[in-house]
Write an enzyme that holds these catalytic residues in place. Structure first.
Site, mmCIF file in Angstrom:
data_model
loop_
_atom_site.group_PDB
_atom_site.id
_atom_site.type_symbol
_atom_site.label_atom_id
_atom_site.label_comp_id
_atom_site.label_asym_id
_atom_site.label_seq_id
_atom_site.Cartn_x
_atom_site.Cartn_y
_atom_site.Cartn_z
ATOM 1 C CB SER A 1 -0.895 0.029 1.242
ATOM 2 O OG SER A 1 -1.696 -1.127 1.300
ATOM 3 C CD GLN A 2 -0.705 7.056 -1.541
ATOM 4 O OE1 GLN A 2 -1.828 6.654 -1.867
ATOM 5 N NE2 GLN A 2 -0.379 8.330 -1.530
#
Ligand code: SAH
Length: 235
Positions: free
Chosen positions: A85-86
């Site tokens: 994930s970011q």
């Protein structure tokens, strides 16, 4: 006589050669939090969350050939059609859980293991379920190598949660579901919080914060639009 300035790497998590990049990433996350403060309902994250992000060696959780991109604020492919994930999303999801000290947390979707490592660095006991077996086995080995003794990884369908380890103070789902899996609601402790990306009526997804009050009542609010891989599995 003046003393030498501290080395760039002289911060928690260092020296590992990436401390300066990590600090820059944290500053970027802080500024994105300010820019989205209306959605988040706050202008700054819990300093403990910031400290954890500053400490976890994100480059260890991305494939070797993408390491130079590890400290950019963006998701990256990790193989098996999955992503890490970011960092901004990891940061706000962690913050939304508002974990008490020594919390017990369930994660659905271990993926790279980075989110689990951030939670563990905050002092949580983490129970993480991953459905893609080779990914789960790989990340188990990595977390062991890095010394994360307080992360427990299980291969399986996270829809069912981890009943033997319940109840949880926090539940974090890192894949998008059409609706909240009922077993997860059951496994949330009264007073606990869950963050989960839910598909909306159209094609989008929203990050949703769910709270269970002391009497077991459930309330939920949409935080902001997000993009996650789908929650797969039997149900
Ligand atoms: N938390 C991760 C990001 C995960 S991406 C990180 O920090 O890198 C979402 C992950 O959820 C993928 O690894 C995917 O295989 C897993 N997943 C999807 N459906 C699942 C399910 N039903 N149970 C457990 N894991 C699931």
């Amino acid at each position: 006589m003046t003393s030498a300035p501290p080395a760039v790497d002289d911060v928690p998590g260092g020296p590992d050669g990436h401390a300066a990049e990590r600090s820059a990433l944290v500053r970027e996350i802080e500024s994105e939090v300010r820019a989205t403060s209306q959605d988040l309902g706050k202008c700054a994250l819990d300093p403990r969350v910031i400290a954890a992000l500053d400490q976890v060696l994100r480059h260890e959780f991305v494939p070797e050939d993408l390491r130079e991109l590890a400290y950019l604020d963006r998701p990256l492919p990790i193989g098996h059609d999955q992503t890490i994930s970011q960092p901004y999303i990891v940061a706000i999801m962690t913050d939304l859980l508002a974990l008490p000290p020594g919390a017990r947390v369930l994660e659905v979707g271990t993926g790279s293991g980075y989110q689990a490592a951030v939670l563990a660095t905050l002092g949580a006991e983490v129970y993480s379920v991953e459905i893609v077996e080779p990914l789960g086995l790989q990340v188990k080995a990595l977390l062991g190598k890095l010394g994360y003794a307080n992360v427990h990884v299980r291969i399986g369908d996270g829809y069912a949660g981890w009943p033997e380890a319940a109840p949880f103070d926090g539940i974090i789902v890192t894949a998008a579901a059409p609706a909240v899996p009922p077993p997860l609601i059951e496994q949330l402790r009264p007073g606990g919080r869950m963050v989960i990306p839910l598909k909306d009526q159209r094609f989008g997804q929203n990050l949703v914060l769910i709270e269970k009050d002391a009497a077991g009542g459930i309330s939920q609010r949409e935080v902001l639009p997000v993009v996650f891989v789908p929650l797969t599995g039997g149900r």
